[in-house]
Every structure is written in C-alpha cells, then in structure tokens.
Scaffold this motif. Sequence first.
Motif, PDB file in Angstrom:
ATOM      1  N   GLY A  19       0.818  -1.205   0.000  1.00 54.10           N
ATOM      2  CA  GLY A  19       0.000   0.000   0.000  1.00 54.10           C
ATOM      3  C   GLY A  19       0.849   1.252   0.000  1.00 54.10           C
ATOM      4  N   ASP A  25      -0.560   8.604  -0.142  1.00 55.38           N
ATOM      5  CA  ASP A  25      -1.803   7.926   0.195  1.00 55.38           C
ATOM      6  C   ASP A  25      -2.992   8.879   0.101  1.00 55.38           C
ATOM      7  OD1 ASP A  25      -3.806   6.387   1.263  1.00 55.38           O
ATOM      8  OD2 ASP A  25      -2.633   5.701   2.972  1.00 55.38           O
ATOM      9  N   LEU A  27      -6.133   8.128   0.624  1.00 58.99           N
ATOM     10  CA  LEU A  27      -7.016   7.886   1.765  1.00 58.99           C
ATOM     11  C   LEU A  27      -6.553   8.692   2.982  1.00 58.99           C
ATOM     12  CD1 LEU A  27      -9.362   6.274   3.045  1.00 58.99           C
ATOM     13  CD2 LEU A  27      -7.682   4.525   3.605  1.00 58.99           C
ATOM     14  N   PHE A  28      -5.261   8.677   3.235  1.00 59.48           N
ATOM     15  CA  PHE A  28      -4.698   9.436   4.347  1.00 59.48           C
ATOM     16  C   PHE A  28      -4.974  10.927   4.176  1.00 59.48           C
ATOM     17  CE2 PHE A  28      -1.003  11.611   6.295  1.00 59.48           C
ATOM     18  CZ  PHE A  28      -1.215  11.243   7.619  1.00 59.48           C
ATOM     19  N   ALA A 143      -9.320  -0.796   1.221  1.00 58.69           N
ATOM     20  CA  ALA A 143      -8.460   0.207   1.862  1.00 58.69           C
ATOM     21  C   ALA A 143      -7.274  -0.459   2.545  1.00 58.69           C
ATOM     22  CB  ALA A 143      -9.264   1.025   2.870  1.00 58.69           C
ATOM     23  N   GLN A 146      -4.665  -1.030  -0.026  1.00 60.72           N
ATOM     24  CA  GLN A 146      -4.179   0.147  -0.746  1.00 60.72           C
ATOM     25  C   GLN A 146      -3.490   1.177   0.145  1.00 60.72           C
ATOM     26  OE1 GLN A 146      -7.639   1.654  -2.713  1.00 60.72           O
ATOM     27  NE2 GLN A 146      -7.857  -0.146  -4.009  1.00 60.72           N
ATOM     28  N   SER A 147      -3.714   1.110   1.450  1.00 60.03           N
ATOM     29  CA  SER A 147      -3.204   2.150   2.329  1.00 60.03           C
ATOM     30  C   SER A 147      -2.537   1.538   3.557  1.00 60.03           C
ATOM     31  CB  SER A 147      -4.369   3.058   2.780  1.00 60.03           C
ATOM     32  OG  SER A 147      -3.927   3.955   3.766  1.00 60.03           O
ATOM     33  N   GLN A 148      -1.351   1.995   3.875  1.00 59.08           N
ATOM     34  CA  GLN A 148      -0.668   1.524   5.075  1.00 59.08           C
ATOM     35  C   GLN A 148      -1.327   2.065   6.333  1.00 59.08           C
ATOM     36  OE1 GLN A 148       3.520   2.339   4.805  1.00 59.08           O
ATOM     37  NE2 GLN A 148       3.820   0.912   3.123  1.00 59.08           N
TER      38      GLN A 148
END
Length: 152
Positions: A19, A25, A27-28, A143, A146-148
């Motif tokens: 991710g 990111d 999302l972040f 998610a 895809q995201s850390q």
Amino acid sequence: MYIIVWAMLVLYAFLLAPGAGAGDDLLFKKLITRNFQQVDPLVVMVFSFLGLFPVLFMVMICKKDTYKLPGWPFSLSSFALGAFSLLFYYHWKGQKVRTRSRIPSRFIAIISSRLWIGLCLALTIAGYVYGLSIGSIKAYGDAFMQSQLVRA
C-alpha cells in the motif's frame, strides 16, 4: 527476543507493508483534511481509534508513572507510532522507584475524571456504532490493501 520481534514488526510496518505510504496515500489525505464523506465509515472508525486508543493508554500510563523509565514520552509517541512505542515501554519500564507519579497532579485529576473517561467511552461506542452499522467490509478490505494507514 522481545526486541527482535518488536524490530521485525516495525520493519514490516514501515518498509514491507503493501500500500501507499502517508506521502502518496489518497485515503490518508482525505482523512487528514477531514473529508470523511469520501471515506468508508469503517475506515473512518479505524482512523478515529488511532487517536482515541493512545489517549486511553495515556490515561493508564500517566496515572501510575512511578517506574524507572518514565511513561509520558512513550504515551506521546504512541500518537505517531502506535503500539510500537507502547510495547517498548511495557517491556523496559523496570521496577517501581517512586511512590508518586511524575505527572502533575492537576493533569492526573483531569484524565482521571468521570467526565474525561465518559467522553472517551462515548467516543469509542459512537465509533463502533458508526463504523460497524454502515461501514462496508469490502471497502475496508480494499483500503487495507491500498493504504498503510489502515494497518497501523
């Protein structure tokens, strides 16, 4: 042995987890800018708990900060590093060497108050109700890959 496990967890989280990292990111960025309408409620719940749980651990650690190793720096760093900093503290805190906490009594009175504890409990319950009632496991799974941030 514990330090090796801790180091492996940190290395995985920061170097090997799939991710996007915080800089790339999307999302972040949506969460940091409080654009919650574009993020699944289950992900918003997890993000909220990333701030709420360190507060709860801060209450537990600071009320009894009588050990050789002071707990407040680890409590503060848990807002950025999560459980990684707390695991280190709990393993290396040593024996009790003080009878009173290092933290000012006024601060301890605030974080020990029924109002503060009730607010934390209400936020936790509201987060669970919001995330679990209208959130999507599939969106959370997407998610997660895809995201850390979601794995933090």
